[in-house]
Write a protein that holds these residues in place. Structure first.
Motif, mmCIF file in Angstrom:
data_model
loop_
_atom_site.group_PDB
_atom_site.id
_atom_site.type_symbol
_atom_site.label_atom_id
_atom_site.label_comp_id
_atom_site.label_asym_id
_atom_site.label_seq_id
_atom_site.Cartn_x
_atom_site.Cartn_y
_atom_site.Cartn_z
ATOM 1 N N ALA D 63 0.833 -1.211 0.000
ATOM 2 C CA ALA D 63 0.000 0.000 0.000
ATOM 3 C C ALA D 63 0.864 1.257 0.000
ATOM 4 N N VAL D 64 1.941 1.251 0.814
ATOM 5 C CA VAL D 64 2.739 2.470 0.966
ATOM 6 C C VAL D 64 3.709 2.658 -0.193
ATOM 7 N N LEU D 65 4.383 1.589 -0.590
ATOM 8 C CA LEU D 65 5.428 1.741 -1.607
ATOM 9 C C LEU D 65 4.907 1.629 -3.027
ATOM 10 N N HIS D 66 3.840 0.857 -3.244
ATOM 11 C CA HIS D 66 3.384 0.649 -4.615
ATOM 12 C C HIS D 66 2.110 1.430 -4.928
ATOM 13 N N LEU D 67 1.092 1.306 -4.065
ATOM 14 C CA LEU D 67 -0.128 2.082 -4.293
ATOM 15 C C LEU D 67 0.079 3.534 -3.877
ATOM 16 N N LYS D 68 1.047 3.766 -3.049
ATOM 17 C CA LYS D 68 1.332 5.097 -2.512
ATOM 18 C C LYS D 68 0.076 5.734 -1.895
ATOM 19 N N VAL D 69 -0.590 4.974 -1.029
ATOM 20 C CA VAL D 69 -1.762 5.513 -0.328
ATOM 21 C C VAL D 69 -1.320 6.690 0.525
ATOM 22 N N GLU D 70 -2.236 7.616 0.767
ATOM 23 C CA GLU D 70 -1.908 8.808 1.546
ATOM 24 C C GLU D 70 -2.411 8.706 2.977
ATOM 25 N N HIS D 71 -3.251 7.693 3.219
ATOM 26 C CA HIS D 71 -3.806 7.521 4.563
ATOM 27 C C HIS D 71 -3.881 6.037 4.897
ATOM 28 N N ILE D 72 -3.536 5.717 6.123
ATOM 29 C CA ILE D 72 -3.826 4.382 6.651
ATOM 30 C C ILE D 72 -4.745 4.596 7.838
ATOM 31 N N MET D 73 -5.874 3.922 7.820
ATOM 32 C CA MET D 73 -6.798 4.039 8.958
ATOM 33 C C MET D 73 -7.010 2.648 9.555
ATOM 34 N N ILE D 74 -6.782 2.539 10.861
ATOM 35 C CA ILE D 74 -6.994 1.282 11.564
ATOM 36 C C ILE D 74 -8.288 1.414 12.357
ATOM 37 N N VAL D 75 -9.226 0.510 12.091
ATOM 38 C CA VAL D 75 -10.574 0.654 12.658
ATOM 39 C C VAL D 75 -10.853 -0.420 13.704
ATOM 40 N N GLY D 76 -10.972 -0.009 14.950
ATOM 41 C CA GLY D 76 -11.463 -0.907 15.987
ATOM 42 C C GLY D 76 -12.976 -0.772 16.093
ATOM 43 N N HIS D 77 -13.604 -1.670 16.849
ATOM 44 C CA HIS D 77 -15.061 -1.556 16.938
ATOM 45 C C HIS D 77 -15.562 -2.026 18.304
#
Lengths: 188, 188, 188, 188, 188, 188, 188, 188
Positions: D63-77
């Motif tokens: 995600a970070v190196l190839h898709l180059k996403v700008e946000h990572i969100m970790i969702v608990g519930h």
């Protein structure tokens, strides 16, 4: 019938898996007459506390300590495919061709060295092959001795170790003994 | 004669070392008719790259890849001493009695658990014993499948795996198959 | 809507993280309808007691032993980037390009070999790619079977394993089953 | 619809496998809108060169190196079963109940300690549970930072890390950021 | 006198062993005014449970947990010999020249990479050197954060981390902060 | 001013991080006058090829092989907190209170044993404490000798090793030497 | 003078370090007459590729392969302190009293077991002691055989192995041989 | 008769196994006059908790702690074959010729380096050889000091360490001492 000398469940026989040398058929054994292990080239690995599942070691332990067999006979045979592969293996492992077979037959590496040293370069390959089979039996006999319960039983003369070579082409069956003895101290 | 269905060198048989269940004699095999491995309780250890000298693995590899056998049959038998010992082993190892035998029969640990779960507490020990022998054959069949060359051959329908149980008291020989198949994809 | 056959929380679905193949959207699942794991290429690593934090193994264990799901479906999909990378990896690792991704997709190494063997050299790359995705699903199905609790549940017919392939270009959804069964012994 | 702020494939979402919190459904995501990982309790293990197959690490790297996403969100519930089990685990491991699940949720051990320290003894268990879910998200956020490619991207302001908590009982969705910055040197 | 801002035993200073940058003399500290660690290049190794005798880790633990210092300042300096050696090390280790020094300065390997990437090829070596010293301070600051007791104290705003660079040629002393904060959850 | 005998950069000083015993201030050293290492309790770990990042070893190697210092002085001091903790440690580790500090001060374990053996049970704790500080300096001196480059330089009379004890209460500074010499062979 | 049968440098003697049993004095050997190893209790450790510095193994290798000695004699003696300590060692190691001595004499553990089994409970301790010394010589003889170059030389009748027991109280010197031979195959 | 200075069982002598340098004969020792260890090249390995069976270490421990010898003398001799082999060993191990001997004599590697450095290239090999024997004695003396019980006894002046060189060609016997002393602290 080669084994008139086998008469009760006092024998353990270690033979090859090869379909041509079934020990019950070759030796004329009936049901209940011998405790038999069969694997590729009738090999016995040396005693080692770290080795994993030990097919042969557990069988020898059972035969010696529980069945209390009086004889262990390791039977090699003519034209053994496993020993032929052993003679073809390079020492540096560069012609490795399998995942398990080579590790197994490598138990008899020293037999290969001895056979190559004993046979002159211009003798037929068959001679080297025959020699290597017999030497591999000797390696396995020696490996048997590395199990403390075997050595103990041999020292106490409760157990005898025999090598054998079955030539199914000529119908010849050869046998020999491994001798080991510690003398009694004598004052000089 | 139970094995009219064995006719050429297309069978590998894995049987117990016990003198009462010699597969050549039980199945009426002649010289050259089957590739035979014999060890305590006819067990097959699972695939593992780290395990040491692999008696059984090398034989299976040789049978499947070189002899190209079409059937592997693992034969358990009634009143098997190895399986009896397995049923008596405590899980915490507190009643350990040997150096090698227990490590070897521990291959069938899950068979012991299954047999104890299947048999009610008040059923005769003989029933549990019989059940455990059959389950240990199933464990070994499954362990066979863990070798990639076995699974590959089974998937390609070049190899079939069979369990068997020989009751030498009643002269009964039972056989069963392990089935494994991946279907073709179908559009919904 | 491909999954009219999904109706209660009896399904575990293992799908790819790819944004184009969200299983809830593709299969029309509502909240509470399936236990879903998503990772790169929807892979399942084999059972191993030594491996570290096991994201997938813990989820399968939870689904099978606690949720008692009746079906596990592993969903591959067309144009999967992870599988494309797998097909481009050299066996000697000389074109390694990442720290984690290659270790992960190497789980499906055998799928790559199978796909390359099945497809002729002059067939389009797309065919090899499709084939490799399906084979990687089969590898993961087989790896599922390596978890004792999965094999146990399958043997008891409490759990069924399914492979699936979603072609998001053509809107095609294929499904298939892994069959495993040990027959009952029959006397000969 | 909580995520009007998600508009392109610039988000990676790490969520729980629980059927009640499907992120596509909760956040109203369409196909192609987010790269999604799902596992038990939405955990991220820390960077480690020795760990085995790394499901989560490979996905973050991709995600970070190839898709180059700008946000990572970790969702608990809310009411997360994995976190509930974590709170019930004894530190000495004496009440261990599974082979894989506990190893996995142990990633959030420190969250359990923090939650128990923060909540008074007479507060309802629900409060401790909620607190522990949020703290486990913080542990995973910090673990994300342990991957050099994540820290690098955060330092260069190319990537932002977010925690989130979804309360499916009350329909509340909370979000927060992890901030990390090294200032420019200033002469005194 | 650069440190009017140091007034009580609330500072831990990590400085180089170099005789030209004695922190007591440079910062005008009196006896009892700061807890000081000095080693080659003022480095802090990362948290690791396996590493041996940990000179730096024990000092940081003592300063944070027992002295409860409120500030940790890591001071790099101009013309640092350790960092010069670091810039000259080849990645493949082929020009290794010592038994211990290279292992130690390798802690700052990433600083070397960053400095080489930041400075253009035709800029003077002095610029790269200065840049690498500052980046090595940043690596050590980040390594400080890897100790749970440091991260905990920073999160609770009980501890602040500072980098510093002392240019003893120009008499310039630069300082900067590492900021780390997890926000409070906010409902959307 | 205790060190009129220090005049050029030929000294390496290993001192405690304690703010009350800054060696520059205590010994009246100016910038450029001594290469200084500071850590908890001024300890030197023994030579070991396996130990991890070696703060002290790299500094000694640099001082002896590159700076070619002629003297190494290890300075203990009165009321040293690290040595006090050492005296309170139980041998079985049952009162362990930290992650790193105890591992570090354990370098001087033998000093603790020696001090307890030397001081009678009814002597004041202060005496034992003072004795243990001096013995810990001796342990570190001996550990210095374990580095081959140190022993070599000492044998060649290029390097001298000194112990020191600074009593900041009484303003007393004691010094002593470690002597090591192999005589020339003499015929009998 | 017990060794009229020693006449050239064809003997290797392994004897105890004890000052009362100097083999040169006991056997009346002159300079140049025997290659002599002396250690505590005249023990020979078994062949092992992993063991560290091998004092005894290197000496045996040198004697057999380079000096080509024709006899190796291992000499035990009456009232041997090492063997007395061995008889007093508990199997669970609970009365361990030294760092090295016990590891060394543990080589003869089996001798201790054998001696205790052979001697009745009410026989004098001296008898058990004498017996254990002789058995420890036998253990060492057997360990000699574990070196391939020893076994090879014995098989080729180039080397003979002897045990010996010197009773310095009665001036009695006993000797015995270890016999090992593999017969030639004979057709049945 | 070189050892008029040996009069009671207060000496431990470590000598070579070589038949030409029997210490009892060379030094005119009678029965009961010295505790003697003999191995190839009279070497002492350094203290190591991990090394296997420790022939020499156990003997030194016994001599120092139990016999409480007051002197340890290590005796090298002219024309020592082990040291000659050491001088011929290549550092990269490319001319390795044995399984055990080289590992053993490698204990004195540093002696070889020192001897080669001390002797000019055009000096006779005999000079280098003599020098290396003496240096190897020094290495072993230093290794003696690495055993805590030896260092302790030396510090307390209860034990003295001596090197010796016996030239059996010229009948010359040289001796020298290793001196080690920590001075008493003196106030400046």
């Amino acid at each position: 019938m080669f084994v008139c000398w086998i008469d009760e469940l006092q024998w353990m026989i270690i033979a090859c898996s090869d379909s041509r040398v079934d020990p019950a058929l070759v030796l004329g054994l009936g049901l209940g007459e011998a405790f038999i292990v069969r694997n590729i080239a009738s090999l016995v690995p040396p005693h080692s506390k770290e080795s994993g599942h030990s097919s042969g070691a557990s069988a020898i332990e059972y035969a010696v300590l529980h069945l209390k067999v009086e004889h262990i006979m390791i039977v090699g045979h003519s034209r053994c495919g496993g020993i032929k592969a052993l003679l073809g293996m390079k020492e540096d492992g560069s012609n490795r061709f399998s995942e398990y077979i080579e590790d197994w037959i490598a138990i008899a590496n020293n037999a290969s060295k001895t056979a190559k040293a004993k046979c002159s370069h211009d003798s037929p390959f068959e001679d080297q092959w025959t020699c290597c089979v017999k030497e591999s039996v000797n390696v396995s006999l020696w490996n048997c001795m590395s199990y403390p319960f075997v050595k103990e039983a041999v020292q106490q003369k409760k157990l005898a170790l025999h090598g054998a070579y079955f030539d199914f082409v000529n119908g010849d069956f050869q046998r020999w003994a491994l001798n080991y003895r510690v003398d009694e101290p004598e004052s000089l």
